[in-house]
Design an enzyme around this catalytic site. Structure first.
Site, PDB file in Angstrom:
ATOM      1  N   HIS A 141     -27.763 -15.936  25.021  1.00  0.00           N
ATOM      2  CA  HIS A 141     -26.715 -15.707  26.010  1.00  0.00           C
ATOM      3  C   HIS A 141     -25.989 -16.989  26.420  1.00  0.00           C
ATOM      4  CE1 HIS A 141     -28.450 -11.779  26.181  1.00  0.00           C
ATOM      5  NE2 HIS A 141     -27.726 -11.389  27.212  1.00  0.00           N
TER       6      HIS A 141
ATOM      7  N   HIS B 138      -3.926   2.967  -3.414  1.00  0.00           N
ATOM      8  CA  HIS B 138      -4.200   2.449  -2.072  1.00  0.00           C
ATOM      9  C   HIS B 138      -3.540   1.109  -1.804  1.00  0.00           C
ATOM     10  CE1 HIS B 138      -6.292   0.776   1.383  1.00  0.00           C
ATOM     11  NE2 HIS B 138      -6.796   1.969   1.643  1.00  0.00           N
TER      12      HIS B 138
ATOM     13  N   PRO C 174      -5.717  -5.015  11.329  1.00  0.00           N
ATOM     14  CA  PRO C 174      -7.176  -5.000  11.500  1.00  0.00           C
ATOM     15  C   PRO C 174      -7.603  -3.590  11.926  1.00  0.00           C
ATOM     16  CG  PRO C 174      -6.182  -6.900  12.611  1.00  0.00           C
ATOM     17  CD  PRO C 174      -5.065  -5.976  12.233  1.00  0.00           C
TER      18      PRO C 174
ATOM     19  N   HIS D 126       0.847  -1.193   0.000  1.00  0.00           N
ATOM     20  CA  HIS D 126       0.000   0.000   0.000  1.00  0.00           C
ATOM     21  C   HIS D 126       0.885   1.246   0.000  1.00  0.00           C
ATOM     22  CE1 HIS D 126      -2.349  -3.289   1.700  1.00  0.00           C
ATOM     23  NE2 HIS D 126      -3.448  -2.648   1.344  1.00  0.00           N
TER      24      HIS D 126
ATOM     25  N   GLU E 296     -17.334  -4.287  24.777  1.00  0.00           N
ATOM     26  CA  GLU E 296     -16.523  -5.500  24.939  1.00  0.00           C
ATOM     27  C   GLU E 296     -15.286  -5.493  24.052  1.00  0.00           C
ATOM     28  OE1 GLU E 296     -20.844  -6.585  25.788  1.00  0.00           O
ATOM     29  OE2 GLU E 296     -19.772  -5.534  24.176  1.00  0.00           O
TER      30      GLU E 296
END
Length: 659
Positions: free
Chosen positions: A468, A259, A118, A29, A406
Site C-alpha cells: 500500500h 478485423h 482502449p 479495421h 477505482e
C-alpha cells in the site's frame, strides 16, 4: 428523402466508406463498421437526437463508439449526416494531421464525444455521461435535460475488466437512459471469441440489473423494435446485436481477416458486387447522401424548440454558467477566507484532513462540484458536510459511492466531465492509481477537468506495508503529459493546490495527500497563491550566500525545515524550497527557476518516493534522500528512520557533499 433510397443503400454507404478509407490508408479495421452499419443506420436515422450544425447542443443524445478501432463507422456517420467533416478527411484516414485519426479523439474531430480505443473505457465513460444526465435533470428539469446515452460496444469491450465495474454501477444506479448496442460478432483478433471466453453476456448484464434483448443485427425492423423497447424500460439496456463482421465480403466476412487489416482490392470488388454498390471509391450518389443529410437535419427544429424553452426558463443563467465551466463568483472569496483562517489557526492536520476542510468550503461555494470515493470515504476524507449521496432514487445528491471500482470511478468521472455541467473529483489511495491509470491517462489526453484525490501518499501510511506504500507512483503520474500532480506540505498548501486544480479547465490533476499529521509551515496570510508557480522559496538562507538548497514536496518539506535549522547552526547557509507541483514549476521562466533553485549551490531533493525524475531539478552534482526500493510494514516514524529519510540524514549528506 427519395423513395428509391432505402435502409440498405444508406447502410451500404457506411460500409463502402469504411472499406475504401481503410484500403487507401493501408491500415485500419473495416470489419466492425461493415458489420454494425445496419445498427448504426437505424440508430442515427430513427432515434439519435443531434444537430450537426450545433455539435455541442447541450440536450443532444450522446453517442459513444466504445469499440474505437471501428472509427470509420463514426467518421462515415459524421460525414453522411452533415457534420463539419469533409469527404477529403475520410480520404486522409489515419494520416498525419487529418481529422480522422486511427481511433476517435475528443476535441480533435467534431462530433466525437470521448476518446476511445482502449477497449471498455468508452462503455465506462458513457456510464458517467448517463449519470450526469440524470443529475443535471434533477437540477434543471426534464424540459431542459432530456437526452439518452447510446453506446456501441464490441466483444473486446465486454472482455475488459472495466466493463464489469461499469455495468455493475450503472445497474445499481438504474441508469435507464443508457442503451448499449453490443456488436455480437463473436470474432476477435485471434479468431473466434470461443478461443478465450464462454461467458453468457445476456445473463451477466441481467444479473447486474440490466434489461437485455437479443436481435438480428442486420434486421432493421428488429433493431428498431429493440431500441424502442429499451427506451420504455426503467433499467439500463443491452441490445445484443448478432452481426457478421465484414458483412458483404465474399470470402472474409465472419472471420478475423476483416478485423484489423484492409480487405484488399479483390475482396473489395467482391463486396461491391455482393452489395450491388457499383460506385467508385469514396463516391456516394447524390440521392443517398441527400437522404442521410435529411436525417441529419431533423434535429435542427428540436434544437430550436429547446433553445426557446431555455431562453424563457428562470434557471437559464445558472444553467449556462454550469455548462460554461466557469467557477462561480463565490469561489475565490471563499478560498481566500479559508486561507486566512488556516494562517491564523495553523492546524497540524494530515493533508487528507486539510483537504476535507477545503472541501467543506468548496462544496458550499461550488454547487457543481461532484465528489466520490472508491469505498474509502472515511480514509480519503472526500465527503463534504454539504454533500448528500447520489442514488437511484435521488439524483440531486453530489456524492457518489463508487464501491471498490477505482478504474471504473476514474472513467465515470471522465464521462461526467465530458457531459458538461459538473466538476468531478474522486478518491482512493495513491497506490491504487495503478488501477485507475488508463482512465487518468485519457483524462490528460482529452484535456478535461477531473480531480483525483489520492491519499496515503508515501511510506508515511505506515503499518499497511509495501503493498500500500506508493514509492514509484509519483514518478509514474508525473510522466503523464498534461497531468498536474500536486503534493502539498500543509493545510495552507492544500487549500492553494485545490484552488489551482479547480482552475485547470483543460487538464486533470492529482492531489497526493498524507495519512499522517504535518506541522503548519505557512502561518502568515498572503493574498497570492504561492503554489501557483509550482515551487517557491519557503525559507531563504540566512547569514551569507546560500550554499545548500533543500527541495522537497509534501510531508518531507517539514523534514527539510528541520534540517535547515541544523545546517544554519553549523554555519551552512541553507534554503528550503517547497515544490508541490513539478508541472507548474516546469512552465515557469528559466530566470524564476534559477532564482528558486539557486545557482552554484548544492541541491538536495527529499521525497519519500523513488528518485526517478528528480535529476531534472538536482543536476549532476545533486543528492537525493528518498526510497531505493519498496517499503515495509511498521509505524511511520520507524519507517522514516529505517529508510534514512530524516533531518539528520539530510544534514549528514549535505556536510559530506560539501567536504
Amino acid at each position: 428523402m427519395s423513395p428509391f433510397v432505402n435502409h440498405s443503400l444508406m447502410a451500404n454507404a457506411i460500409r463502402a466508406l469504411a472499406m475504401d478509407a481503410v484500403q487507401q490508408a493501408n491500415s485500419g479495421h473495416p470489419g466492425m463498421p461493415m458489420g454494425m452499419a445496419d445498427v448504426a443506420t437505424v440508430l442515427f436515422t430513427q432515434f439519435l437526437k443531434f444537430d450537426p450544425s450545433d455539435p455541442t447542443w447541450p440536450d443532444r443524445d450522446r453517442f459513444i463508439l466504445s469499440a474505437g478501432h471501428g472509427s470509420m463507422l463514426l467518421y462515415a456517420l459524421l460525414y453522411l449526416t452533415g457534420y463539419d467533416l469533409p469527404l477529403d478527411e475520410l480520404k486522409r484516414f489515419r494520416q498525419l494531421g487529418s481529422k480522422t485519426p486511427g481511433h476517435p479523439e475528443y476535441g480533435h474531430t467534431v462530433g466525437v464525444e470521448t476518446t476511445t480505443g482502449p477497449l471498455g473505457q468508452g462503455l465506462a465513460t458513457a456510464v458517467g455521461m448517463a449519470l450526469a444526465e440524470r443529475m443535471f435533470a434533477a437540477r434543471f428539469g426534464q424540459e431542459l435535460v432530456d437526452h439518452w446515452t447510446y453506446v456501441i460496444a464490441g466483444d473486446g469491450c465486454l472482455m475488459e475488466g472495466i466493463s464489469q465495474e461499469a455495468i455493475s454501477l450503472a445497474g445499481h444506479l438504474k441508469l435507464g437512459r443508457m442503451i448499449v448496442l453490443w456488436d455480437d460478432n463473436r470474432i476477435s483478433i485471434d479468431g473466434p471469441t470461443n478461443l478465450s471466453t464462454s461467458e453468457d453476456q445476456h445473463a451477466r448484464f441481467a444479473a447486474a440489473g440490466w434489461h437485455v434483448v437479443a436481435v438480428d443485427g442486420h434486421n432493421p425492423e428488429a433493431i428498431s423494435n429493440a431500441i424502442t423497447a429499451a427506451q420504455k424500460d426503467s433499467r439500463p439496456s443491452l441490445v445484443a446485436c448478432r452481426t457478421i463482421i465484414g458483412y458483404g465480403a465474399p470470402t472474409k466476412a465472419g472471420t478475423e481477416a476483416t478485423h484489423g487489416a484492409p480487405l484488399g482490392d479483390k475482396e473489395i470488388s467482391g463486396v461491391r458486387e455482393a452489395l450491388k454498390w457499383p460506385y467508385a471509391p469514396f463516391t456516394i450518389p447524390d440521392d443517398i447522401l441527400a437522404a442521410w443529410r435529411e436525417k441529419g437535419n431533423r434535429g435542427r427544429a428540436i434544437n430550436r424548440e429547446w433553445s426557446a424553452r431555455l431562453a424563457n426558463h428562470p434557471k437559464m443563467p445558472e444553467f449556462q454558467r454550469y455548462l460554461s465551466g466557469e467557477l462561480p463568483p463565490d469561489f475565490a472569496p471563499a478560498v481566500d477566507r479559508l486561507r486566512q483562517r488556516l494562517a491564523k489557526e495553523a492546524p497540524t492536520w494530515a493533508t487528507r484532513r486539510s483537504s476535507e476542510e477545503v472541501l467543506n468550503t468548496l462544496a458550499e461555494a461550488v454547487p457543481e462540484l461532484i465528489g466520490g470515493s472508491a469505498d474509502l470515504t472515511g480514509s480519503n476524507n472526500t465527503k463534504a458536510k454539504a454533500m448528500k449521496p447520489v442514488s437511484a432514487q435521488d439524483f440531486s445528491g453530489r456524492y457518489i459511492y463508487y464501491g471498490v471500482r477505482e478504474f471504473g470511478m476514474a472513467a465515470v468521472m471522465n464521462g461526467i466531465a465530458l457531459h458538461g455541467g459538473f466538476i468531478p473529483y474522486g478518491g482512493t489511495f495513491l497506490v491504487f492509481t495503478d488501477y485507475a491509470r488508463p482512465a487518468i491517462r485519457l483524462s490528460a489526453l482529452m484535456g478535461i477537468r477531473v480531480v483525483y484525490v489520492m491519499t496515503h501518499d508515501s511510506i508515511g501510511l505506515g503499518e499497511d506495508g509495501p503493498t500500500h506504500q506508493p514509492v514509484e507512483h509519483l514518478a509514474a503520474l508525473r510522466a503523464i503529459p498534461n497531468l498536474y500532480v500536486f503534493r502539498p506540505a500543509d493545510a495552507m498548501e492544500t487549500a492553494e493546490c485545490w484552488d489551482l486544480a479547480l482552475n485547470l479547465e483543460t487538464a486533470p490533476s492529482v492531489l497526493a495527500l498524507t495519512r499522517q499529521g504535518l506541522p503548519a509551515l505557512r502561518t502568515s496570510y498572503r493574498q497570492d497563491n504561492l503554489c501557483a508557480r509550482g515551487a517557491y522559496i519557503l525559507a531563504e538562507a540566512e547569514a551569507g550566500m546560500r550554499k545548500v538548497t533543500l527541495i522537497a514536496s509534501g510531508s518531507e518539506v517539514a523534514l527539510a525545515m528541520t534540517a535547515r535549522k541544523s545546517l544554519q547552526e553549523k554555519g551552512i547557509p541553507t534554503a528550503v524550497i517547497s515544490m508541490p507541483c513539478w508541472e507548474l514549476f516546469a512552465e515557469q521562466t528559466e530566470a524564476y527557476q534559477q532564482e528558486v533553485l539557486g545557482s552554484g549551490t548544492l541541491r538536495i531533493g527529499i521525497e519519500a518516493a523513488v528518485q526517478f525524475g528528480w535529476e531534472k531539478w538536482l543536476g549532476n552534482e545533486g543528492v537525493f534522500i528518498g526510497m531505493k526500493g519498496f517499503g515495509a510494514s511498521a509505524p511511520a516514524d520507524r519507517l522514516y528512520k529505517h529508510f534514512g529519510i530524516t533531518a539528520d540524514a539530510i544534514v549528514e549528506a549535505a556536510q559530506k557533499k560539501l567536504k
